[in-house]
Design a protein around this motif. Structure first.
Motif, PDB file in Angstrom:
ATOM      1  N   TYR A 285       0.856  -1.338   0.050  1.00  0.00           N
ATOM      2  CA  TYR A 285       0.035   0.039   0.058  1.00  0.00           C
ATOM      3  C   TYR A 285       0.963   1.299  -0.005  1.00  0.00           C
ATOM      4  CZ  TYR A 285      -3.000   3.548   1.879  1.00  0.00           C
ATOM      5  OH  TYR A 285      -3.889   4.929   2.187  1.00  0.00           O
ATOM      6  N   ALA A 286       2.046   1.142   0.830  1.00  0.00           N
ATOM      7  CA  ALA A 286       2.715   2.393   0.887  1.00  0.00           C
ATOM      8  C   ALA A 286       3.479   2.592  -0.168  1.00  0.00           C
ATOM      9  CB  ALA A 286       3.737   2.360   2.174  1.00  0.00           C
ATOM     10  N   ASP A 287       4.098   1.505  -1.110  1.00  0.00           N
ATOM     11  CA  ASP A 287       4.661   1.602  -2.327  1.00  0.00           C
ATOM     12  C   ASP A 287       3.771   2.118  -3.255  1.00  0.00           C
ATOM     13  OD1 ASP A 287       6.921   1.161  -3.794  1.00  0.00           O
ATOM     14  OD2 ASP A 287       5.650  -0.399  -4.821  1.00  0.00           O
ATOM     15  N   LYS A 288       2.564   1.703  -3.267  1.00  0.00           N
ATOM     16  CA  LYS A 288       1.538   2.323  -4.394  1.00  0.00           C
ATOM     17  C   LYS A 288       1.145   3.747  -4.213  1.00  0.00           C
ATOM     18  CE  LYS A 288      -0.775  -1.835  -5.328  1.00  0.00           C
ATOM     19  NZ  LYS A 288      -2.022  -2.776  -5.297  1.00  0.00           N
ATOM     20  N   GLN A 289       1.248   4.214  -2.679  1.00  0.00           N
ATOM     21  CA  GLN A 289       1.143   5.570  -2.480  1.00  0.00           C
ATOM     22  C   GLN A 289       2.127   6.435  -3.041  1.00  0.00           C
ATOM     23  OE1 GLN A 289       0.739   5.499   1.964  1.00  0.00           O
ATOM     24  NE2 GLN A 289      -1.380   6.440   1.417  1.00  0.00           N
ATOM     25  N   LEU A 290       3.511   5.971  -3.058  1.00  0.00           N
ATOM     26  CA  LEU A 290       4.662   6.594  -3.238  1.00  0.00           C
ATOM     27  C   LEU A 290       4.714   6.704  -4.555  1.00  0.00           C
ATOM     28  CD1 LEU A 290       7.426   5.186  -0.834  1.00  0.00           C
ATOM     29  CD2 LEU A 290       6.541   7.715  -1.040  1.00  0.00           C
ATOM     30  N   ASN A 291       4.157   5.777  -5.505  1.00  0.00           N
ATOM     31  CA  ASN A 291       4.096   5.563  -6.897  1.00  0.00           C
ATOM     32  C   ASN A 291       3.264   6.586  -7.370  1.00  0.00           C
ATOM     33  OD1 ASN A 291       6.159   3.765  -7.116  1.00  0.00           O
ATOM     34  ND2 ASN A 291       4.936   1.939  -7.268  1.00  0.00           N
ATOM     35  N   VAL A 292       2.060   6.867  -6.578  1.00  0.00           N
ATOM     36  CA  VAL A 292       1.084   7.735  -7.320  1.00  0.00           C
ATOM     37  C   VAL A 292       1.591   9.216  -7.027  1.00  0.00           C
ATOM     38  CG1 VAL A 292      -1.299   8.796  -6.686  1.00  0.00           C
ATOM     39  CG2 VAL A 292      -0.948   6.523  -6.938  1.00  0.00           C
TER      40      VAL A 292
END
Length: 73
Positions: free
Chosen positions: A41-48
């Motif tokens: 989840y955190a990785d996806k947030q950073l990617n966005v």
């Protein structure tokens, strides 16, 4: 350019268990799986956020970022 609203909508569509939810699990395997979900989840947030930020850079700055060393200490 991605709007703040668009970024907020993307982030809101992602789901993540809380740290407390993960640590209430019954086994180490379940805790690790839950923590893995939190990491993803955190990785996806950073990617966005990164994708939105990079769209606002001019080509020169994009090239500098792309050519810079990928080092995290």
């Amino acid at each position: 350019m991605t709007s703040s609203l668009g970024m907020a909508q993307q982030l809101a569509s992602l789901n993540s268990p809380s740290k407390d939810e993960c640590h209430r699990k019954d086994s180490t395997v379940e805790i690790q799986a839950c923590d893995s979900q939190r990491y993803q989840y955190a990785d996806k947030q950073l990617n966005v956020i990164y994708s939105a930020a990079i769209k606002n850079l001019d080509e020169d700055r994009k090239a500098k970022l792309r050519d810079s060393p990928k080092r995290v200490d």
